[in-house]
Motif scaffolding. Structure first.
Motif, PDB file in Angstrom:
ATOM      1  N   THR A  67      -2.702  -5.485   2.956  1.00 59.01           N
ATOM      2  CA  THR A  67      -2.859  -4.586   1.809  1.00 59.01           C
ATOM      3  C   THR A  67      -4.249  -4.650   1.197  1.00 59.01           C
ATOM      4  O   THR A  67      -4.638  -3.736   0.470  1.00 59.01           O
ATOM      5  CB  THR A  67      -1.810  -4.900   0.725  1.00 59.01           C
ATOM      6  OG1 THR A  67      -1.890  -6.288   0.395  1.00 59.01           O
ATOM      7  CG2 THR A  67      -0.412  -4.558   1.220  1.00 59.01           C
ATOM      8  N   ASP A  68      -5.029  -5.669   1.502  1.00 54.87           N
ATOM      9  CA  ASP A  68      -6.391  -5.728   0.964  1.00 54.87           C
ATOM     10  C   ASP A  68      -7.418  -5.075   1.894  1.00 54.87           C
ATOM     11  O   ASP A  68      -8.610  -5.112   1.623  1.00 54.87           O
ATOM     12  CB  ASP A  68      -6.793  -7.172   0.637  1.00 54.87           C
ATOM     13  CG  ASP A  68      -6.742  -8.088   1.844  1.00 54.87           C
ATOM     14  OD1 ASP A  68      -6.158  -7.705   2.868  1.00 54.87           O
ATOM     15  OD2 ASP A  68      -7.280  -9.207   1.759  1.00 54.87           O
TER      16      ASP A  68
ATOM     17  N   LEU B 208       1.966   2.097   1.951  1.00 55.53           N
ATOM     18  CA  LEU B 208       2.470   0.728   1.914  1.00 55.53           C
ATOM     19  C   LEU B 208       3.903   0.712   2.428  1.00 55.53           C
ATOM     20  O   LEU B 208       4.724   1.549   2.048  1.00 55.53           O
ATOM     21  CB  LEU B 208       2.415   0.174   0.498  1.00 55.53           C
ATOM     22  CG  LEU B 208       1.020  -0.039  -0.082  1.00 55.53           C
ATOM     23  CD1 LEU B 208       1.121  -0.559  -1.514  1.00 55.53           C
ATOM     24  CD2 LEU B 208       0.210  -0.988   0.774  1.00 55.53           C
ATOM     25  N   VAL B 209       4.188  -0.237   3.284  1.00 49.86           N
ATOM     26  CA  VAL B 209       5.523  -0.379   3.873  1.00 49.86           C
ATOM     27  C   VAL B 209       5.987  -1.807   3.630  1.00 49.86           C
ATOM     28  O   VAL B 209       5.236  -2.766   3.834  1.00 49.86           O
ATOM     29  CB  VAL B 209       5.482  -0.076   5.387  1.00 49.86           C
ATOM     30  CG1 VAL B 209       6.834  -0.322   6.023  1.00 49.86           C
ATOM     31  CG2 VAL B 209       5.016   1.342   5.644  1.00 49.86           C
TER      32      VAL B 209
ATOM     33  N   ALA C   3       1.787  -9.419   5.996  1.00 51.41           N
ATOM     34  CA  ALA C   3       2.393  -9.030   4.717  1.00 51.41           C
ATOM     35  C   ALA C   3       1.798  -9.823   3.565  1.00 51.41           C
ATOM     36  O   ALA C   3       1.482 -11.009   3.697  1.00 51.41           O
ATOM     37  CB  ALA C   3       3.904  -9.229   4.772  1.00 51.41           C
ATOM     38  N   ASP C   4       1.654  -9.124   2.440  1.00 49.02           N
ATOM     39  CA  ASP C   4       1.141  -9.799   1.241  1.00 49.02           C
ATOM     40  C   ASP C   4       2.267 -10.596   0.576  1.00 49.02           C
ATOM     41  O   ASP C   4       3.384 -10.682   1.105  1.00 49.02           O
ATOM     42  CB  ASP C   4       0.490  -8.796   0.280  1.00 49.02           C
ATOM     43  CG  ASP C   4       1.460  -7.754  -0.260  1.00 49.02           C
ATOM     44  OD1 ASP C   4       2.692  -7.896  -0.078  1.00 49.02           O
ATOM     45  OD2 ASP C   4       0.984  -6.783  -0.883  1.00 49.02           O
TER      46      ASP C   4
ATOM     47  N   VAL D 176       2.739  -4.283   3.849  1.00 50.96           N
ATOM     48  CA  VAL D 176       1.609  -4.082   4.762  1.00 50.96           C
ATOM     49  C   VAL D 176       1.148  -2.637   4.616  1.00 50.96           C
ATOM     50  O   VAL D 176       1.866  -1.795   4.075  1.00 50.96           O
ATOM     51  CB  VAL D 176       1.992  -4.380   6.233  1.00 50.96           C
ATOM     52  CG1 VAL D 176       2.301  -5.837   6.437  1.00 50.96           C
ATOM     53  CG2 VAL D 176       3.135  -3.501   6.702  1.00 50.96           C
ATOM     54  N   ARG D 177      -0.046  -2.357   5.115  1.00 49.36           N
ATOM     55  CA  ARG D 177      -0.609  -1.005   5.016  1.00 49.36           C
ATOM     56  C   ARG D 177      -0.604  -0.351   6.393  1.00 49.36           C
ATOM     57  O   ARG D 177      -1.052  -0.926   7.377  1.00 49.36           O
ATOM     58  CB  ARG D 177      -2.035  -1.083   4.472  1.00 49.36           C
ATOM     59  CG  ARG D 177      -2.621   0.261   4.111  1.00 49.36           C
ATOM     60  CD  ARG D 177      -3.975   0.138   3.431  1.00 49.36           C
ATOM     61  NE  ARG D 177      -3.998  -0.752   2.282  1.00 49.36           N
ATOM     62  CZ  ARG D 177      -3.612  -0.414   1.059  1.00 49.36           C
ATOM     63  NH1 ARG D 177      -3.151   0.790   0.819  1.00 49.36           N
ATOM     64  NH2 ARG D 177      -3.691  -1.285   0.071  1.00 49.36           N
ATOM     65  N   LEU D 178      -0.052   0.875   6.434  1.00 46.20           N
ATOM     66  CA  LEU D 178      -0.034   1.683   7.657  1.00 46.20           C
ATOM     67  C   LEU D 178      -0.807   2.980   7.404  1.00 46.20           C
ATOM     68  O   LEU D 178      -0.905   3.431   6.262  1.00 46.20           O
ATOM     69  CB  LEU D 178       1.407   2.017   8.066  1.00 46.20           C
ATOM     70  CG  LEU D 178       2.240   0.881   8.638  1.00 46.20           C
ATOM     71  CD1 LEU D 178       3.684   1.291   8.788  1.00 46.20           C
ATOM     72  CD2 LEU D 178       1.678   0.452   9.979  1.00 46.20           C
ATOM     73  N   PRO D 179      -1.322   3.601   8.455  1.00 44.63           N
ATOM     74  CA  PRO D 179      -2.069   4.849   8.263  1.00 44.63           C
ATOM     75  C   PRO D 179      -1.146   6.022   7.955  1.00 44.63           C
ATOM     76  O   PRO D 179       0.042   5.999   8.273  1.00 44.63           O
ATOM     77  CB  PRO D 179      -2.776   5.051   9.604  1.00 44.63           C
ATOM     78  CG  PRO D 179      -1.962   4.299  10.582  1.00 44.63           C
ATOM     79  CD  PRO D 179      -1.340   3.161   9.843  1.00 44.63           C
ATOM     80  N   GLU D 180      -1.726   7.044   7.324  1.00 44.90           N
ATOM     81  CA  GLU D 180      -1.015   8.301   7.067  1.00 44.90           C
ATOM     82  C   GLU D 180      -1.220   9.219   8.260  1.00 44.90           C
ATOM     83  O   GLU D 180      -2.067  10.109   8.236  1.00 44.90           O
ATOM     84  CB  GLU D 180      -1.552   8.971   5.796  1.00 44.90           C
ATOM     85  CG  GLU D 180      -1.032   8.383   4.527  1.00 44.90           C
ATOM     86  CD  GLU D 180       0.437   8.692   4.269  1.00 44.90           C
ATOM     87  OE1 GLU D 180       1.008   9.600   4.915  1.00 44.90           O
ATOM     88  OE2 GLU D 180       1.016   8.011   3.422  1.00 44.90           O
TER      89      GLU D 180
END
Length: 130
Positions: free
Chosen positions: A37-38, A71-72, A80-81, A86-90
């Motif tokens: 996420t960062d 964010l998922v 994972a934070d 976690v961050r996924l693309p759009e």
């Protein structure tokens, strides 16, 4: 229109469609790229095309998608934070696949124009020899 204009225009179309296909392949292959996420999410690419003066098309640039992504919640993922995100693309796979079909058809059409022009020029040369 000159004798070789159709080949020049078809060639410009081939180049633009190849760039479009490459960017779509990159987007599709990175659709599930996970980042913490960062970090910024994978940024999808969108080809911006424009008409060339005198005929044809060219790539005016490549626009990039949102680095925020989405964010998922996936607490078991190693990236994972503390809250489990976690961050996924759009990347909209339905849109990417639809564009892929359009880009393939455009590329195929440009190839066919090139083949037809070559056959026409070849026939014209044989007529001139007779």
């Amino acid at each position: 229109m000159g004798a070789f204009d159709s080949l020049r225009i078809a060639n410009s179309s081939l180049g633009m469609h190849q760039t479009w296909l490459d960017s779509l392949a990159n987007n599709i292959s990175n659709a599930n790229t996970v980042k913490s996420t960062d970090e910024e999410a994978f940024r999808s690419q969108m080809v911006v095309a424009r008409a060339r003066p005198g005929g044809g098309v060219e790539v005016a640039g490549i626009a990039e998608g949102d680095p925020e992504g989405r964010l998922v919640h996936s607490p078991d993922h190693p990236l994972a934070d503390a809250e489990g995100y976690v961050r996924l693309p759009e990347v909209d796979m339905a849109s990417q696949m639809s564009q892929l079909v359009m880009a393939q058809r455009g590329f195929q059409a440009a190839v066919q124009v090139t083949k037809n022009a070559q056959e026409t020029y070849s026939s014209a040369l044989t007529i001139g020899r007779a």
